[in-house]
Design a protein around this motif. Structure first.
Motif, PDB file in Angstrom:
ATOM      1  N   GLY A 115       0.597  -1.219  -0.146  1.00 31.62           N
ATOM      2  CA  GLY A 115      -0.047   0.062  -0.052  1.00 31.62           C
ATOM      3  C   GLY A 115       0.856   1.142   0.006  1.00 31.62           C
ATOM      4  O   GLY A 115       0.374   2.222  -0.646  1.00 31.62           O
ATOM      5  N   GLU A 116       1.813   1.382   0.799  1.00 31.74           N
ATOM      6  CA  GLU A 116       2.903   2.477   0.715  1.00 31.74           C
ATOM      7  C   GLU A 116       3.501   2.519  -0.677  1.00 31.74           C
ATOM      8  O   GLU A 116       3.741   3.669  -0.925  1.00 31.74           O
ATOM      9  N   TRP A 117       3.763   1.465  -1.112  1.00 32.25           N
ATOM     10  CA  TRP A 117       4.491   1.422  -2.487  1.00 32.25           C
ATOM     11  C   TRP A 117       3.516   2.524  -3.356  1.00 32.25           C
ATOM     12  O   TRP A 117       3.957   3.165  -4.273  1.00 32.25           O
ATOM     13  N   LEU A 118       2.249   2.084  -3.333  1.00 30.68           N
ATOM     14  CA  LEU A 118       1.017   2.610  -4.187  1.00 30.68           C
ATOM     15  C   LEU A 118       0.982   4.270  -3.839  1.00 30.68           C
ATOM     16  O   LEU A 118       1.033   5.069  -4.824  1.00 30.68           O
ATOM     17  N   LEU A 119       1.006   4.317  -2.553  1.00 33.00           N
ATOM     18  CA  LEU A 119       0.736   5.905  -2.196  1.00 33.00           C
ATOM     19  C   LEU A 119       2.070   6.573  -2.705  1.00 33.00           C
ATOM     20  O   LEU A 119       1.663   7.882  -3.007  1.00 33.00           O
ATOM     21  N   ALA A 120       3.146   6.073  -2.257  1.00 35.03           N
ATOM     22  CA  ALA A 120       4.265   7.019  -2.562  1.00 35.03           C
ATOM     23  C   ALA A 120       4.407   7.017  -4.187  1.00 35.03           C
ATOM     24  O   ALA A 120       4.792   8.426  -4.439  1.00 35.03           O
ATOM     25  N   GLU A 121       4.369   6.390  -4.705  1.00 32.76           N
ATOM     26  CA  GLU A 121       4.340   6.658  -6.304  1.00 32.76           C
ATOM     27  C   GLU A 121       3.176   7.333  -6.739  1.00 32.76           C
ATOM     28  O   GLU A 121       3.306   8.188  -7.629  1.00 32.76           O
ATOM     29  N   SER A 122       1.869   7.379  -6.096  1.00 29.30           N
ATOM     30  CA  SER A 122       0.617   8.428  -6.518  1.00 29.30           C
ATOM     31  C   SER A 122       0.834   9.599  -6.099  1.00 29.30           C
ATOM     32  O   SER A 122       0.874  10.623  -6.808  1.00 29.30           O
ATOM     33  N   VAL A 123       1.404   9.855  -4.604  1.00 25.56           N
ATOM     34  CA  VAL A 123       1.624  11.236  -4.252  1.00 25.56           C
ATOM     35  C   VAL A 123       3.010  11.888  -5.124  1.00 25.56           C
ATOM     36  O   VAL A 123       2.693  13.117  -5.308  1.00 25.56           O
ATOM     37  N   SER A 124       3.990  11.089  -5.409  1.00 26.82           N
ATOM     38  CA  SER A 124       4.914  11.550  -6.225  1.00 26.82           C
ATOM     39  C   SER A 124       4.634  12.089  -7.487  1.00 26.82           C
ATOM     40  O   SER A 124       5.080  13.004  -8.182  1.00 26.82           O
ATOM     41  N   SER A 125       3.451  11.472  -8.028  1.00 30.20           N
ATOM     42  CA  SER A 125       2.922  11.828  -9.264  1.00 30.20           C
ATOM     43  C   SER A 125       2.061  12.912  -9.290  1.00 30.20           C
ATOM     44  O   SER A 125       1.861  13.595 -10.152  1.00 30.20           O
ATOM     45  N   GLY A 126       1.499  13.460  -8.091  1.00 26.00           N
ATOM     46  CA  GLY A 126       0.754  14.597  -7.927  1.00 26.00           C
ATOM     47  C   GLY A 126      -0.720  14.065  -7.548  1.00 26.00           C
ATOM     48  O   GLY A 126      -1.633  14.893  -7.612  1.00 26.00           O
ATOM     49  N   VAL A 127      -1.012  13.179  -6.901  1.00 29.56           N
ATOM     50  CA  VAL A 127      -2.209  12.803  -6.320  1.00 29.56           C
ATOM     51  C   VAL A 127      -2.350  12.982  -5.032  1.00 29.56           C
ATOM     52  O   VAL A 127      -1.511  12.809  -4.052  1.00 29.56           O
ATOM     53  N   THR A 128      -3.352  13.916  -4.811  1.00 26.86           N
ATOM     54  CA  THR A 128      -3.817  14.222  -3.607  1.00 26.86           C
ATOM     55  C   THR A 128      -5.279  13.607  -2.809  1.00 26.86           C
ATOM     56  O   THR A 128      -5.715  13.812  -1.849  1.00 26.86           O
ATOM     57  N   ALA A 129      -5.915  12.851  -3.757  1.00 22.50           N
ATOM     58  CA  ALA A 129      -6.956  12.037  -3.221  1.00 22.50           C
ATOM     59  C   ALA A 129      -7.493  10.928  -4.025  1.00 22.50           C
ATOM     60  O   ALA A 129      -6.870  10.689  -5.328  1.00 22.50           O
ATOM     61  N   MET A 130      -7.845   9.967  -3.441  1.00 20.75           N
ATOM     62  CA  MET A 130      -7.942   8.569  -4.218  1.00 20.75           C
ATOM     63  C   MET A 130      -9.274   7.923  -3.324  1.00 20.75           C
ATOM     64  O   MET A 130      -9.676   7.785  -2.360  1.00 20.75           O
TER      65      MET A 130
END
Length: 466
Positions: A115-130
């Protein structure tokens, strides 16, 4: 637990570029005493005497959103414990079977790591909501939900995680249906962090059971005041009844709009609808608008193009199907967005967690190559996506406005080639047509700058702190 990612509150961001404007602008942010979230107080012309000049003013766009992503199944293929479950045939049934086997080996530490792998890659892409799906059934019981609640809390400063209590397996058929239902009901009783009820009607053993699944989810969501989200009509078989008609009829008969306040309904995949004719699409549009139904559709093209195919006995070759999102919005006035769905598992072994790559893919899928198309595709992974999951009610444009929440991305002119050469992106179209590397993106979430890539970000004059 993520490392400290964000700076102190920003007072303003100076000398930026907005889409369609060659002038410089300043974004000014205010904070209320009763919330940790800021608000854009004003966007004003930049005063060049401020000494905040860069070789190329950064382009500012709204932050990205995952409207549909599976948190618990992410990166199964990257975890050594599941190495024996890599695809052999690449079929949907194999994906179901291998995922069921993998789920029997899920542990809390494993779920938190992936889950942290997914969150880290998402946030670094610019995701602030999911909107994050986590499965609850007789195999995993409440483990996935426990991990999701932990991640929701730990990453709350970086990303707003909307948890879906998700019934991937049957709840009205099969030998485990009743047991699956008991775990779902237990979860809904014990976890106030659940925002959404999600089900998969097409996995039921009969059309009657699938309709019971739909009715139960709608009724339960209305009783509990939650959003509802369906994996629906995931096939390309014209002989199969499209359950979208029953679902829309049930929402109307139950009075969803009058009884459910601002809670929304999301329909995912819906590849069967790609076979609809003009009159069927017009009827869907009429039904939704005449009954004021808060229904959104989410196309999931990386999964749909990989998995959804017609019955082999009827297929001449292997055509694929996914919702025609651009056409649904423009021609039929429907609310539609696009989402990543799965990353790194048997349902979708290809693709990344970066929503911009998905917007780029949409250019080819929908033959959407104009600048206006690019604007729409960006909205479908940002502002429209955020509104579709019920986290925003106003601005769905790619241009930031007064009153918006300061969740945004600055696309900077940074060398990502290693050759000492950089190519600036100055428009939404350039961002969508060829998404720049993550290192060029500065993320501001809730009015705070992500400084995880280096403390020098704090010192840049474009950022002014309280």
């Amino acid at each position: 637990m993520p490392p400290p990612l964000f700076s102190n509150r920003l007072a303003s961001i100076k000398g930026i570029r907005l889409p369609g404007s060659s002038s410089g602008w300043d974004i000014n942010i205010v904070y209320s005493s009763d919330t940790c979230h800021g608000t854009i107080a004003s966007i004003t012309p930049h005063d060049s005497s401020d000494n905040v000049e860069t070789s190329q003013p950064p382009l500012v766009l709204p932050a990205l959103t995952h409207p549909h992503i599976h948190l618990d199944k992410a990166f199964v293929h990257s975890a050594p414990r599941y190495a024996h479950l890599l695809p052999l045939a690449g079929t949907f049934q194999e994906a179901l079977s291998f995922t069921t086997e993998a789920k029997s080996d899920f542990t809390i530490p494993d779920l938190l790591t992936r889950g942290e792998w997914l969150l880290a890659e998402s946030v670094s892409s610019g995701v602030t909501a999911m909107r994050a799906f986590v499965e609850v059934d007789h195999i995993v019981q409440l483990k996935c939900l426990d991990a999701a609640v932990t991640l929701k809390d730990q990453w709350s400063n970086a990303c707003e995680i909307q948890i879906v209590c998700f019934a991937q397996d049957p709840i009205f058929s099969s030998e485990f249906g009743e047991e699956n239902m008991r775990f779902i009901e237990r979860a809904l009783t014990l976890y106030p962090q659940i925002d959404v009820i999600g089900t998969t009607p097409y996995v039921e053993s009969s059309i009657e059971a699938a309709k019971k699944n739909i009715s139960w989810a709608i009724d339960r969501a209305m009783q509990l005041g939650k959003h509802v989200d369906f994996h629906l009509d995931y096939n390309l078989d014209p002989a199969k009844e499209a359950l979208v008609w029953y679902l829309l009829g049930t929402l109307t008969r139950r009075g969803w709009t009058t009884r459910s306040s601002l809670k929304r309904v999301m329909l995912g995949h819906c590849t069967r609808l790609s076979l609809f004719n003009e009159e069927e699409w017009l009827q869907i549009s009429r039904t939704i608008h005449e009954n004021d139904l808060p229904v959104s559709f989410v196309g999931l093209p990386t999964s749909d193009l990989y998995m959804a195919a017609p019955p082999q006995q009827n297929a001449e070759g292997k055509p694929r199907g996914t919702l025609k999102v651009s056409e649904m919005i423009r021609k039929y006035n429907l609310d539609a967005v696009i989402g990543v769905n799965n990353v790194g598992n048997a349902f979708t072994p290809w693709g990344s967690a970066d929503p911009l790559n998905l917007a780029c893919l949409g250019v080819g899928i929908y033959q959407a190559g104009t600048q206006a198309d690019a604007d729409l595709l960006y909205e479908c992974v940002s502002t429209r996506a955020r509104a579709a999951i019920g986290l925003s009610l106003s601005n769905q444009s790619s241009i930031m406005k007064k009153g918006d929440r300061p969740d945004l991305i600055l696309f900077r002119d940074r060398d990502d080639t290693g050759c000492g050469i950089s190519r600036p992106r100055t428009s939404v179209a350039e961002i969508v047509w060829d998404p720049p590397a993550r290192i060029t993106r500065d993320l501001v979430a809730q009015g705070r700058l992500n400084t995880s890539r280096g403390t020098h970000y704090d010192a840049e004059p474009v950022y002014q702190y309280l």
